[in-house]
Design a protein around this motif. Structure first.
Motif, PDB file in Angstrom:
ATOM      1  N   MET A 179      54.099  41.025  35.533  1.00  0.00           N
ATOM      2  CA  MET A 179      54.392  39.972  36.464  1.00  0.00           C
ATOM      3  C   MET A 179      55.881  39.663  36.489  1.00  0.00           C
ATOM      4  SD  MET A 179      52.723  38.311  38.576  1.00  0.00           S
ATOM      5  CE  MET A 179      52.314  36.837  39.370  1.00  0.00           C
ATOM      6  N   SER A 180      56.550  39.824  35.363  1.00  0.00           N
ATOM      7  CA  SER A 180      57.981  39.540  35.327  1.00  0.00           C
ATOM      8  C   SER A 180      58.768  40.520  36.186  1.00  0.00           C
ATOM      9  CB  SER A 180      58.492  39.549  33.895  1.00  0.00           C
ATOM     10  OG  SER A 180      58.331  40.824  33.329  1.00  0.00           O
ATOM     11  N   SER A 181      58.296  41.766  36.306  1.00  0.00           N
ATOM     12  CA  SER A 181      59.006  42.724  37.152  1.00  0.00           C
ATOM     13  C   SER A 181      58.883  42.336  38.629  1.00  0.00           C
ATOM     14  CB  SER A 181      58.505  44.141  36.911  1.00  0.00           C
ATOM     15  OG  SER A 181      57.134  44.245  37.217  1.00  0.00           O
ATOM     16  N   PHE A 182      57.784  41.703  39.009  1.00  0.00           N
ATOM     17  CA  PHE A 182      57.643  41.215  40.377  1.00  0.00           C
ATOM     18  C   PHE A 182      58.710  40.173  40.665  1.00  0.00           C
ATOM     19  CE2 PHE A 182      56.044  37.862  43.177  1.00  0.00           C
ATOM     20  CZ  PHE A 182      55.880  38.582  44.341  1.00  0.00           C
ATOM     21  N   PHE A 183      58.880  39.217  39.741  1.00  0.00           N
ATOM     22  CA  PHE A 183      59.876  38.168  39.932  1.00  0.00           C
ATOM     23  C   PHE A 183      61.298  38.728  39.852  1.00  0.00           C
ATOM     24  CE2 PHE A 183      56.235  35.487  38.614  1.00  0.00           C
ATOM     25  CZ  PHE A 183      56.132  34.778  39.793  1.00  0.00           C
ATOM     26  N   ALA A 184      61.494  39.758  39.030  1.00  0.00           N
ATOM     27  CA  ALA A 184      62.809  40.399  38.969  1.00  0.00           C
ATOM     28  C   ALA A 184      63.141  41.047  40.314  1.00  0.00           C
ATOM     29  CB  ALA A 184      62.836  41.436  37.851  1.00  0.00           C
ATOM     30  N   GLY A 185      62.183  41.753  40.887  1.00  0.00           N
ATOM     31  CA  GLY A 185      62.399  42.366  42.194  1.00  0.00           C
ATOM     32  C   GLY A 185      62.644  41.334  43.276  1.00  0.00           C
ATOM     33  N   LEU A 186      61.879  40.248  43.232  1.00  0.00           N
ATOM     34  CA  LEU A 186      62.057  39.163  44.194  1.00  0.00           C
ATOM     35  C   LEU A 186      63.444  38.536  44.047  1.00  0.00           C
ATOM     36  CD1 LEU A 186      60.560  37.487  46.387  1.00  0.00           C
ATOM     37  CD2 LEU A 186      59.869  35.948  44.542  1.00  0.00           C
ATOM     38  N   GLY A 187      63.873  38.359  42.814  1.00  0.00           N
ATOM     39  CA  GLY A 187      65.198  37.792  42.566  1.00  0.00           C
ATOM     40  C   GLY A 187      66.323  38.694  43.044  1.00  0.00           C
ATOM     41  N   VAL A 188      66.190  39.998  42.813  1.00  0.00           N
ATOM     42  CA  VAL A 188      67.204  40.943  43.278  1.00  0.00           C
ATOM     43  C   VAL A 188      67.261  40.946  44.798  1.00  0.00           C
ATOM     44  CG1 VAL A 188      67.794  43.397  43.416  1.00  0.00           C
ATOM     45  CG2 VAL A 188      67.115  42.419  41.233  1.00  0.00           C
ATOM     46  N   TRP A 189      66.093  40.891  45.414  1.00  0.00           N
ATOM     47  CA  TRP A 189      66.058  40.902  46.878  1.00  0.00           C
ATOM     48  C   TRP A 189      66.677  39.622  47.450  1.00  0.00           C
ATOM     49  CZ3 TRP A 189      61.899  38.385  50.001  1.00  0.00           C
ATOM     50  CH2 TRP A 189      62.092  38.581  51.367  1.00  0.00           C
ATOM     51  N   LEU A 190      66.203  38.460  46.984  1.00  0.00           N
ATOM     52  CA  LEU A 190      66.684  37.191  47.543  1.00  0.00           C
ATOM     53  C   LEU A 190      68.098  36.831  47.094  1.00  0.00           C
ATOM     54  CD1 LEU A 190      63.483  34.974  47.333  1.00  0.00           C
ATOM     55  CD2 LEU A 190      64.548  35.922  49.377  1.00  0.00           C
ATOM     56  N   GLY A 191      68.440  37.186  45.863  1.00  0.00           N
ATOM     57  CA  GLY A 191      69.741  36.807  45.325  1.00  0.00           C
ATOM     58  C   GLY A 191      70.816  37.848  45.451  1.00  0.00           C
ATOM     59  N   GLY A 192      70.425  39.086  45.772  1.00  0.00           N
ATOM     60  CA  GLY A 192      71.423  40.151  45.832  1.00  0.00           C
ATOM     61  C   GLY A 192      71.439  40.917  47.136  1.00  0.00           C
ATOM     62  N   ILE A 193      70.307  41.466  47.498  1.00  0.00           N
ATOM     63  CA  ILE A 193      70.264  42.337  48.676  1.00  0.00           C
ATOM     64  C   ILE A 193      70.446  41.543  49.967  1.00  0.00           C
ATOM     65  CG2 ILE A 193      68.763  43.861  50.015  1.00  0.00           C
ATOM     66  CD1 ILE A 193      67.704  44.968  47.366  1.00  0.00           C
ATOM     67  N   ARG A 194      69.707  40.460  50.130  1.00  0.00           N
ATOM     68  CA  ARG A 194      69.829  39.656  51.368  1.00  0.00           C
ATOM     69  C   ARG A 194      71.248  39.123  51.557  1.00  0.00           C
ATOM     70  NH1 ARG A 194      65.935  37.754  55.443  1.00  0.00           N
ATOM     71  NH2 ARG A 194      64.223  39.141  55.040  1.00  0.00           N
TER      72      ARG A 194
END
Length: 80
Positions: free
Chosen positions: A1-16
């Motif tokens: 589950m932590s990898s899901f939140f890590a991916g979400l964080g990278v997407w919202l905090g980095g990629i976008r």
């Protein structure tokens, strides 16, 4: 589950934010997952075209987090 939140964080905090700052089109898909994958693809393409090491790292972190999430689901289904 932590990898899901890590991916979400990278997407919202980095990629976008990267796409917004560098003239990319932030893609809104039918779901968060589709939007994240579309933005990841665009970020990876920009990183390769511009030789941007930070954007390439963001795209790699995102894909590794997604692979970790899928691996966790498979292991859960297998009962491991």
């Amino acid at each position: 589950m932590s990898s899901f939140f890590a991916g979400l964080g990278v997407w919202l905090g980095g990629i976008r934010p990267y796409l917004s700052r560098h003239g990319g089109v932030v893609i809104t898909g039918a779901s968060w997952g589709l939007s994240a994958w579309a933005d990841w693809q665009q970020c990876r393409d920009f990183a390769r075209a511009r030789s941007d090491a930070r954007a390439l790292a963001l795209s790699r972190y995102f894909i590794l987090a997604q692979l970790g999430f899928v691996t966790g689901i498979i292991l859960t289904i297998c009962g491991i």
